[in-house]
Design a protein around this motif. Structure first.
Motif, PDB file in Angstrom:
ATOM      1  N   ARG A 100       0.912  -1.420  -0.015  1.00  0.00           N
ATOM      2  CA  ARG A 100       0.030  -0.086  -0.048  1.00  0.00           C
ATOM      3  C   ARG A 100       0.770   1.289   0.139  1.00  0.00           C
ATOM      4  N   ARG A 101       0.696   2.196  -0.872  1.00  0.00           N
ATOM      5  CA  ARG A 101       1.257   3.439  -1.217  1.00  0.00           C
ATOM      6  C   ARG A 101       0.405   4.145  -1.968  1.00  0.00           C
ATOM      7  N   ALA A 102       0.704   5.566  -1.861  1.00  0.00           N
ATOM      8  CA  ALA A 102      -0.021   6.405  -2.847  1.00  0.00           C
ATOM      9  C   ALA A 102       0.865   6.140  -4.220  1.00  0.00           C
ATOM     10  N   THR A 103      -0.280   6.100  -5.267  1.00  0.00           N
ATOM     11  CA  THR A 103       0.070   5.688  -6.527  1.00  0.00           C
ATOM     12  C   THR A 103       1.557   6.011  -7.146  1.00  0.00           C
ATOM     13  N   VAL A 104       1.789   7.528  -6.850  1.00  0.00           N
ATOM     14  CA  VAL A 104       2.985   8.049  -7.315  1.00  0.00           C
ATOM     15  C   VAL A 104       4.123   7.508  -6.857  1.00  0.00           C
ATOM     16  N   ASP A 105       4.071   6.847  -5.565  1.00  0.00           N
ATOM     17  CA  ASP A 105       5.290   6.392  -4.736  1.00  0.00           C
ATOM     18  C   ASP A 105       5.685   5.006  -5.023  1.00  0.00           C
ATOM     19  N   TYR A 106       4.902   4.311  -5.879  1.00  0.00           N
ATOM     20  CA  TYR A 106       5.396   3.036  -6.319  1.00  0.00           C
ATOM     21  C   TYR A 106       6.616   2.782  -7.100  1.00  0.00           C
ATOM     22  N   THR A 107       7.689   2.002  -6.821  1.00  0.00           N
ATOM     23  CA  THR A 107       8.650   1.659  -7.918  1.00  0.00           C
ATOM     24  C   THR A 107       8.062   0.680  -8.895  1.00  0.00           C
ATOM     25  N   SER A 108       8.615   0.655  -9.847  1.00  0.00           N
ATOM     26  CA  SER A 108       7.983  -0.292 -11.088  1.00  0.00           C
ATOM     27  C   SER A 108       8.120  -1.466 -10.359  1.00  0.00           C
ATOM     28  N   SER A 153     -13.222   1.815  -5.588  1.00  0.00           N
ATOM     29  CA  SER A 153     -12.065   2.541  -5.222  1.00  0.00           C
ATOM     30  C   SER A 153     -12.183   2.349  -3.630  1.00  0.00           C
ATOM     31  N   ILE A 154     -10.998   1.845  -2.986  1.00  0.00           N
ATOM     32  CA  ILE A 154     -10.734   1.545  -1.610  1.00  0.00           C
ATOM     33  C   ILE A 154      -9.177   1.880  -1.456  1.00  0.00           C
ATOM     34  N   LYS A 155      -8.891   1.992  -0.272  1.00  0.00           N
ATOM     35  CA  LYS A 155      -7.434   2.486  -0.022  1.00  0.00           C
ATOM     36  C   LYS A 155      -6.449   1.247  -0.006  1.00  0.00           C
ATOM     37  N   SER A 156      -6.595   0.552  -0.985  1.00  0.00           N
ATOM     38  CA  SER A 156      -5.671  -0.862  -1.065  1.00  0.00           C
ATOM     39  C   SER A 156      -4.579  -0.634  -1.914  1.00  0.00           C
ATOM     40  N   GLY A 157      -4.225   0.613  -2.615  1.00  0.00           N
ATOM     41  CA  GLY A 157      -3.209   0.568  -3.319  1.00  0.00           C
ATOM     42  C   GLY A 157      -3.608   0.317  -4.958  1.00  0.00           C
ATOM     43  N   THR A 158      -3.019   1.179  -5.859  1.00  0.00           N
ATOM     44  CA  THR A 158      -3.581   1.090  -7.034  1.00  0.00           C
ATOM     45  C   THR A 158      -3.118  -0.146  -7.800  1.00  0.00           C
ATOM     46  N   PRO A 159      -2.085  -0.728  -7.614  1.00  0.00           N
ATOM     47  CA  PRO A 159      -1.451  -2.166  -8.307  1.00  0.00           C
ATOM     48  C   PRO A 159      -2.433  -3.109  -7.906  1.00  0.00           C
ATOM     49  N   TYR A 160      -2.771  -3.233  -6.327  1.00  0.00           N
ATOM     50  CA  TYR A 160      -3.598  -4.358  -6.008  1.00  0.00           C
ATOM     51  C   TYR A 160      -4.930  -4.226  -6.687  1.00  0.00           C
ATOM     52  N   ALA A 161      -5.618  -3.097  -6.535  1.00  0.00           N
ATOM     53  CA  ALA A 161      -7.002  -2.888  -7.097  1.00  0.00           C
ATOM     54  C   ALA A 161      -6.886  -3.172  -8.642  1.00  0.00           C
ATOM     55  N   ALA A 162      -5.946  -2.804  -9.493  1.00  0.00           N
ATOM     56  CA  ALA A 162      -5.867  -3.385 -10.901  1.00  0.00           C
ATOM     57  C   ALA A 162      -5.737  -4.680 -11.087  1.00  0.00           C
TER      58      ALA A 162
END
Ligand SMILES: NC(=O)c1ccc[n+]([C@@H]2O[C@H](COP(=O)([O-])OP(=O)(O)OC[C@H]3O[C@@H](n4cnc5c(N)ncnc54)[C@H](OP(=O)(O)O)[C@@H]3O)[C@@H](O)[C@H]2O)c1
Length: 260
Positions: A100-108, A153-162
């Motif tokens: 879980r992070r803000a979308t802009v903070d994930y490393t690839s 949309s929940i606070k799961s982190g975008t990669p998890y949701a995707a």
């Protein structure tokens, strides 16, 4: 009639069966008469679970495998083939992880890891198991464990949701593509459930209160409330149900703006 509500004689593969929802699914299917094969990365946990299950008289096999690795998946399928012969009635893709992070903070690397563990492993397991599921007498059944994060949309982190939304779409597509092969494909999408994966979230009292305030039933789920639906979807009683994503969520995804 009774056999529609049992799984006697059915052979099931459940990924990630030593903890949480996967453990509950193994126990549920085995108590209903299925012979189950499961896997996990920790051999110590696996051996302990196998001993406990066998002491209860349940027919469960297992081996160590990391389903995010192509090599491990191939070895797992080899062992499942040896245990079950040339057919498989049930595949449950349960393994999942989250960062879980803000979308802009994930490393690839982090984003790819979540997609590889959750989505790519599920997709690859479905491909590998398709020939075995096709041979199931009475039809094969796949149940993927998605998440409400793939629905809203929940606070799961975008990669998890995707990754979960992708699992939902694979479910719907393959249900149509594989209906002619006699294989049903469904997805169970839980909201917060009492498992080791989710427990750090519940330790945050503010976050926990926020979760309950958004949940009409005012509680989180127990793993057995998820496994019960998984078992039903595998039964002959669900023989006309395919391509569905069913939320087990205490009403969460239907709650627009009702507070009580
Ligand atoms: N709990 C929730 O609130 C919740 C909500 C919505 C959806 N879900 C979904 O439900 C599924 C199960 O979640 P959970 O909460 O039960 O998780 P969990 O408590 O972390 O249990 C995961 C199980 O899978 C195994 N596992 C993890 N990674 C693996 C890998 N790469 N290869 C093989 N086995 C692996 C673990 O054993 P090892 O660690 O030994 O490998 C363990 O047995 C996941 O797909 C999750 O996204 C959970």
């Amino acid at each position: 009639m009774k056999s529609r509500w049992r799984l006697d004689g059915q052979k099931a593969l459940v990924t990630g069966g030593t903890k949480g929802i996967g453990n509950a699914i193994v126990v549920e299917l085995a108590h209903l008469g299925a012979e189950v094969y499961t896997c996990a990365r920790s051999d110590a946990d696996l051996q302990q679970c196998l001993a406990e299950w066998r002491a209860q008289g349940l027919k469960v096999h297992g081996s160590v495998a990391d389903v995010s690795s192509a090599e491990d998946r191939a070895a797992l399928l080899q062992k499942v083939g040896e245990a079950f012969g040339g057919s498989l009635d049930i595949l449950v893709n349960n393994v999942g992880t989250s960062i879980r992070r803000a979308t802009v903070d994930y490393t690839s690397e982090e984003a790819e890891h979540v997609l590889r563990v959750n989505f790519h492993s599920c997709f690859a397991m479905m491909q590998l198991c398709h020939p075995l599921l096709k041979e199931a007498q009475g039809g094969g059944s796949v149940v993927n464990i998605g998440s409400v994060a793939g629905v809203t949309s929940i606070k799961s982190g975008t990669p998890y949701a995707a990754s979960k939304a992708a699992m939902h779409k694979v479910t719907q597509n393959c249900a149509c593509e594989w209906a002619g092969d006699g294989i049903r494909v469904n997805c169970v999408a839980p909201w917060y459930t009492n498992t080791p994966l989710a427990s750090p979230v519940f330790e945050d009292k503010i976050k926990y209160a926020e979760i309950l305030s958004r949940t009409p039933m005012k509680r989180i789920a127990e793993a057995e409330e998820v496994s019960a639906l998984v078992a039903f979807l595998c039964m002959r009683g669900a023989s006309y149900i395919t391509g569905q994503v069913v939320c087990v969520d205490g009403g969460f995804t239907q709650n627009g703006w009702i507070t009580n």
